[in-house]
Design a protein around this motif. Sequence first.
Motif, PDB file in Angstrom:
ATOM      1  N   ASN A  20       0.838  -1.206   0.000  1.00 54.73           N
ATOM      2  CA  ASN A  20       0.000   0.000   0.000  1.00 54.73           C
ATOM      3  C   ASN A  20       0.868   1.249   0.000  1.00 54.73           C
ATOM      4  N   THR A  21       1.938   1.248   0.794  1.00 55.87           N
ATOM      5  CA  THR A  21       2.862   2.389   0.835  1.00 55.87           C
ATOM      6  C   THR A  21       3.531   2.586  -0.520  1.00 55.87           C
ATOM      7  N   ARG A  22       3.957   1.497  -1.148  1.00 61.17           N
ATOM      8  CA  ARG A  22       4.581   1.601  -2.482  1.00 61.17           C
ATOM      9  C   ARG A  22       3.628   2.218  -3.487  1.00 61.17           C
ATOM     10  N   TYR A  23       2.378   1.758  -3.490  1.00 58.76           N
ATOM     11  CA  TYR A  23       1.420   2.290  -4.460  1.00 58.76           C
ATOM     12  C   TYR A  23       1.103   3.755  -4.201  1.00 58.76           C
ATOM     13  N   ARG A  24       1.023   4.153  -2.940  1.00 61.16           N
ATOM     14  CA  ARG A  24       0.746   5.561  -2.625  1.00 61.16           C
ATOM     15  C   ARG A  24       1.857   6.479  -3.125  1.00 61.16           C
ATOM     16  N   SER A  25       3.087   5.990  -3.184  1.00 56.08           N
ATOM     17  CA  SER A  25       4.212   6.834  -3.575  1.00 56.08           C
ATOM     18  C   SER A  25       4.488   6.819  -5.083  1.00 56.08           C
ATOM     19  N   LYS A  26       3.718   6.054  -5.843  1.00 55.04           N
ATOM     20  CA  LYS A  26       3.958   5.954  -7.285  1.00 55.04           C
ATOM     21  C   LYS A  26       3.368   7.142  -8.027  1.00 55.04           C
ATOM     22  N   ALA A  27       3.897   7.368  -9.230  1.00 55.85           N
ATOM     23  CA  ALA A  27       3.388   8.424 -10.100  1.00 55.85           C
ATOM     24  C   ALA A  27       1.926   8.140 -10.448  1.00 55.85           C
ATOM     25  N   LYS A  28       1.255   9.139 -10.927  1.00 57.49           N
ATOM     26  CA  LYS A  28      -0.180   9.028 -11.240  1.00 57.49           C
ATOM     27  C   LYS A  28      -0.454   8.337 -12.566  1.00 57.49           C
ATOM     28  N   MET A  29       0.584   7.784 -13.179  1.00 58.23           N
ATOM     29  CA  MET A  29       0.416   7.059 -14.437  1.00 58.23           C
ATOM     30  C   MET A  29       0.806   5.608 -14.222  1.00 58.23           C
ATOM     31  N   ILE A  30       0.208   4.737 -14.995  1.00 57.90           N
ATOM     32  CA  ILE A  30       0.528   3.318 -14.899  1.00 57.90           C
ATOM     33  C   ILE A  30       1.591   2.970 -15.938  1.00 57.90           C
ATOM     34  N   ALA A  31       2.533   2.151 -15.539  1.00 59.59           N
ATOM     35  CA  ALA A  31       3.556   1.690 -16.475  1.00 59.59           C
ATOM     36  C   ALA A  31       2.945   0.620 -17.373  1.00 59.59           C
ATOM     37  N   ALA A  84      -9.457  -5.739 -20.352  1.00 60.75           N
ATOM     38  CA  ALA A  84     -10.776  -5.097 -20.401  1.00 60.75           C
ATOM     39  C   ALA A  84     -10.943  -4.319 -21.702  1.00 60.75           C
ATOM     40  N   ALA A  85      -9.895  -3.636 -22.151  1.00 59.36           N
ATOM     41  CA  ALA A  85      -9.955  -2.885 -23.403  1.00 59.36           C
ATOM     42  C   ALA A  85     -10.146  -3.807 -24.604  1.00 59.36           C
ATOM     43  N   GLU A  86      -9.690  -5.063 -24.484  1.00 58.29           N
ATOM     44  CA  GLU A  86      -9.831  -6.041 -25.569  1.00 58.29           C
ATOM     45  C   GLU A  86     -11.140  -6.815 -25.490  1.00 58.29           C
ATOM     46  N   GLY A  87     -12.007  -6.480 -24.528  1.00 55.80           N
ATOM     47  CA  GLY A  87     -13.321  -7.097 -24.471  1.00 55.80           C
ATOM     48  C   GLY A  87     -13.505  -8.198 -23.450  1.00 55.80           C
ATOM     49  N   HIS A  88     -12.525  -8.442 -22.609  1.00 60.54           N
ATOM     50  CA  HIS A  88     -12.667  -9.438 -21.547  1.00 60.54           C
ATOM     51  C   HIS A  88     -13.519  -8.868 -20.406  1.00 60.54           C
ATOM     52  N   ASP A  89     -14.227  -9.740 -19.724  1.00 57.92           N
ATOM     53  CA  ASP A  89     -14.949  -9.412 -18.493  1.00 57.92           C
ATOM     54  C   ASP A  89     -13.959  -9.694 -17.359  1.00 57.92           C
ATOM     55  N   VAL A  90     -13.288  -8.658 -16.858  1.00 59.90           N
ATOM     56  CA  VAL A  90     -12.146  -8.822 -15.969  1.00 59.90           C
ATOM     57  C   VAL A  90     -12.537  -8.724 -14.497  1.00 59.90           C
ATOM     58  N   VAL A  91     -12.046  -9.698 -13.726  1.00 58.40           N
ATOM     59  CA  VAL A  91     -12.136  -9.694 -12.270  1.00 58.40           C
ATOM     60  C   VAL A  91     -10.692  -9.589 -11.779  1.00 58.40           C
ATOM     61  N   ALA A  92     -10.381  -8.509 -11.052  1.00 53.86           N
ATOM     62  CA  ALA A  92      -9.020  -8.254 -10.585  1.00 53.86           C
ATOM     63  C   ALA A  92      -8.958  -8.437  -9.074  1.00 53.86           C
ATOM     64  N   VAL A  93      -7.951  -9.196  -8.624  1.00 49.39           N
ATOM     65  CA  VAL A  93      -7.813  -9.534  -7.210  1.00 49.39           C
ATOM     66  C   VAL A  93      -6.413  -9.158  -6.729  1.00 49.39           C
ATOM     67  N   ASP A  94      -6.359  -8.495  -5.579  1.00 53.96           N
ATOM     68  CA  ASP A  94      -5.084  -8.190  -4.945  1.00 53.96           C
ATOM     69  C   ASP A  94      -5.334  -7.978  -3.461  1.00 53.96           C
ATOM     70  N   PHE A  95      -4.286  -8.014  -2.649  1.00 57.75           N
ATOM     71  CA  PHE A  95      -4.435  -7.789  -1.224  1.00 57.75           C
ATOM     72  C   PHE A  95      -4.102  -6.354  -0.832  1.00 57.75           C
ATOM     73  N   ALA A  96      -3.593  -5.546  -1.774  1.00 52.44           N
ATOM     74  CA  ALA A  96      -3.229  -4.160  -1.503  1.00 52.44           C
ATOM     75  C   ALA A  96      -4.329  -3.222  -2.004  1.00 52.44           C
ATOM     76  N   GLN A  97      -5.059  -2.634  -1.085  1.00 60.27           N
ATOM     77  CA  GLN A  97      -6.167  -1.756  -1.448  1.00 60.27           C
ATOM     78  C   GLN A  97      -5.700  -0.568  -2.284  1.00 60.27           C
ATOM     79  N   GLU A  98      -4.514  -0.046  -2.020  1.00 62.53           N
ATOM     80  CA  GLU A  98      -4.015   1.102  -2.790  1.00 62.53           C
ATOM     81  C   GLU A  98      -3.783   0.734  -4.257  1.00 62.53           C
ATOM     82  N   GLY A  99      -3.317  -0.471  -4.518  1.00 65.72           N
ATOM     83  CA  GLY A  99      -3.172  -0.923  -5.898  1.00 65.72           C
ATOM     84  C   GLY A  99      -4.528  -0.994  -6.585  1.00 65.72           C
ATOM     85  N   LEU A 100      -5.519  -1.524  -5.869  1.00 66.83           N
ATOM     86  CA  LEU A 100      -6.873  -1.601  -6.418  1.00 66.83           C
ATOM     87  C   LEU A 100      -7.465  -0.205  -6.628  1.00 66.83           C
TER      88      LEU A 100
END
Length: 192
Positions: free
Chosen positions: A16-27, A60-76
């Motif tokens: 969660n700390t790592r995600y909070r400190s990341k830039a506002k863009m996704i790599a 999701a952009a390619e048309g999949h019905d995506v379910v995303a799972v992670d334990f870090a709320q900040e990543g989500l």
Amino acid sequence: MTDTDGKAADRSALWNTRYRSKAKMIAPLPTGLQAKLQQLRKGRTLDLACGEGAASLQLAAEGHDVVAVDFAQEGLNRLQLFAEQQRVNVELHELDLNVQGALSALGRFDNIVVLRYLPELSLLRQLPDLMVPSGRLFISTFNQDHHRQTGFSQRFCLKPGELLNSLPQLSLIEYEDGTEKEEPMDSYIFQK
């Protein structure tokens, strides 16, 4: 709280700390991973340990019905923001993957994607039960070259061919040894 719960909470807090400190863009994902994801059949797709969701967004952009799972709320949280910006839908779940049966309530999937994460063997062996007939499992994660180049914990790096015989109820479609590649990752595609 058990000792295991404490360790999970510590790992979650770290991420969660790592995600909070990341830039506002996704790599973006490396080109090789993007191409592998395009080999999956469109359908209901689980992105396991999704992080901030680069794979989820592409799928999701390619048309999949995506379910995303992670334990870090900040990543989500970041994934939700990026999904809104890109106008795609992704169903999000905060789950500790080390809890036995945590994924079973999510139903069955046409595809399961595991990128840059090495599941414990007990979790790995649960995945075929989450797949529909002819479903696909795509795993691409760090190998021993990554450990040697970066010092990343060897515990989380695949040995050559390590997963080839780990899922006997699935058929191996493709294995790529990523030794000596730009991003040292081994990739597997299995089918039920």
